[in-house]
Scaffold this motif. Structure first.
Motif, mmCIF file in Angstrom:
data_model
loop_
_atom_site.group_PDB
_atom_site.id
_atom_site.type_symbol
_atom_site.label_atom_id
_atom_site.label_comp_id
_atom_site.label_asym_id
_atom_site.label_seq_id
_atom_site.Cartn_x
_atom_site.Cartn_y
_atom_site.Cartn_z
ATOM 1 N N HIS A 6 0.854 -1.197 0.000
ATOM 2 C CA HIS A 6 0.000 0.000 0.000
ATOM 3 C C HIS A 6 0.886 1.242 0.000
ATOM 4 C CE1 HIS A 6 -3.878 2.000 1.853
ATOM 5 N NE2 HIS A 6 -3.267 2.809 0.996
ATOM 6 N N HIS A 27 1.652 5.293 -2.086
ATOM 7 C CA HIS A 27 1.181 6.356 -2.996
ATOM 8 C C HIS A 27 2.357 7.088 -3.621
ATOM 9 C CE1 HIS A 27 -3.044 5.947 -1.835
ATOM 10 N NE2 HIS A 27 -2.556 5.599 -0.663
ATOM 11 N N HIS A 35 -4.571 6.625 -5.528
ATOM 12 C CA HIS A 35 -6.014 6.868 -5.434
ATOM 13 C C HIS A 35 -6.650 6.994 -6.813
ATOM 14 C CE1 HIS A 35 -5.810 7.728 -1.115
ATOM 15 N NE2 HIS A 35 -4.781 8.512 -1.340
ATOM 16 N N GLU A 50 -6.143 2.266 -5.178
ATOM 17 C CA GLU A 50 -7.009 2.398 -3.997
ATOM 18 C C GLU A 50 -8.202 3.256 -4.400
ATOM 19 O OE1 GLU A 50 -5.340 4.608 -0.650
ATOM 20 O OE2 GLU A 50 -6.655 3.544 0.753
ATOM 21 N N ASP A 108 0.868 2.523 3.540
ATOM 22 C CA ASP A 108 0.135 3.719 3.103
ATOM 23 C C ASP A 108 1.103 4.903 3.037
ATOM 24 O OD1 ASP A 108 -2.083 5.013 2.162
ATOM 25 O OD2 ASP A 108 -3.265 4.807 4.002
ATOM 26 N N HIS A 126 3.152 7.979 1.863
ATOM 27 C CA HIS A 126 2.842 9.144 1.019
ATOM 28 C C HIS A 126 4.056 10.065 0.877
ATOM 29 C CE1 HIS A 126 -1.448 8.132 1.635
ATOM 30 N NE2 HIS A 126 -1.784 9.052 0.758
HETATM 31 FE FE FE Z 1 -3.784 4.950 0.865
#
Ligand code: FE
Ligand code: AMP
Ligand code: ZN
Ligand code: FE
Length: 291
Positions: free
Chosen positions: A11, A13, A43, A68, A251, A253
């Motif tokens: 996961h 980005h 996303h 996602e 996740d 970023h």
């Molecule tokens: Fe995410």
């Protein structure tokens, strides 16, 4: 001699949505950390996947094409991960493009609300900081920082952008079931992202998972930067109850969430190779491709 743990991150980005590293940078950093597999899950877009996959060929790391999707339910947004997405599919032009349109409409409404609060920022500035195709609230937060309206992204969400705050706008979009069906229809492994972040009771979460399972959900993201040990246990219980496998990722970023490290989350995250193996085993059993 003890062997190094074999870890993965499913996961992440990139600049294709609201991460600060390019897809190639995420893959390179994952390889440098010694991760054995990484998924890019931007996303509502697949725009970064070719670059990420290309870079993975220059390192000894397995690359998983992901995304996602944001869906809306009674409790706010539910995020749904698709893993092992096909390289080409008509759905990307048909449906993913429509999701970007929903994003842009919402972003413009958020800007209007901010302007009505006396904050003079323009959508052009937001586009300029985004650089990618899936523009979201973290980009708006960056422009608010640039203007000196807030000091951090967190403050931007707490004061203006989070659900219920002054400039919040709900997004038109998919229901969780429609998002699951969409991803399942193209042969992806479908996992409910960070389920413990949904603002609902345990019983309500159980119902959400059951409804999604009924239309093709495969997995639940038990391991996530925001999940405590008891959250993980709760997800493992949910998975058992509904016959789902587990997924896990940071996740990441980049600098947009500096407190989340690739592969390691807030420091304690550890997603082991057997999580990947169980996901692959499930795909084999379902006759789904692994490349
Ligand atoms: Fe995410
Ligand atoms: P959007 O795609 O525009 O809905 O924005 C979603 C992004 O904003 C995701 O990266 C979230 O992690 C982030 N986000 C959502 N709520 C918050 C919050 N309260 N504080 C910080 N980041 C948030
Ligand atoms: Zn994000
Ligand atoms: Fe998410």
């Amino acid at each position: 001699m003890a062997t190094a743990p074999r870890l993965i991150d499913l996961h992440t980005h990139t600049t294709a949505s609201d991460g600060s590293d390019t897809p190639a940078e995420v893959v390179r950093k994952a390889a440098d950390l010694g991760l054995i597999a990484v998924a890019i899950t931007d996303h509502d877009t697949v725009a970064g996947l070719d670059e990420g996959e290309e870079e993975s060929k220059r390192h000894s790391i397995e690359f998983i094409r992901g995304c996602e999707l944001s869906a809306n339910c009674d409790y706010g947004s539910v995020h749904i991960l698709g893993l092992w997405l096909p390289k080409e599919h008509a759905i990307y032009a048909e449906k993913f493009t429509a999701l970007q349109t929903c994003r842009n409409t919402r972003n413009r409404k958020i800007i209007e609300k901010l302007q009505s609060l006396g904050i003079n920022i323009s959508y052009e500035e937001v586009i300029a900081v985004s650089g990618g195709e899936a523009i979201g609230r973290p980009h708006i937060a960056n422009v608010l920082i640039q203007h000196g309206e807030v000091a951090t992204s967190r403050e931007a969400f707490d004061r203006y952008l989070a659900r219920g705050k002054a400039a919040y706008v709900a997004r038109e979009g998919l229901s969780p079931q429609d998002a699951v069906k969409l991803l399942a229809s193209i042969g992806a492994t479908v996992s409910i992202a960070h389920p413990m972040l949904i603002s609902c009771t345990d019983a309500e979460l159980n119902d959400i998972v059951a409804d999604m399972r009924a239309v093709g959900l495969h997995a639940i993201e038990a391991y996530h930067s925001s999940h405590s040990e008891s959250d993980v246990r709760h997800c493992v219980d949910l998975a058992r109850r509904h016959g789902l496998v587990l997924s896990g990722g940071s996740d990441y970023h980049g600098t947009h969430k500096p407190y989340i490290a690739l592969g390691r989350g807030r420091g304690g995250l550890r997603v082991a190779w057997h999580v990947l193996e169980a996901l692959k085993e499930q795909r084999r059993a379902l006759g789904l491709p692994l490349d």
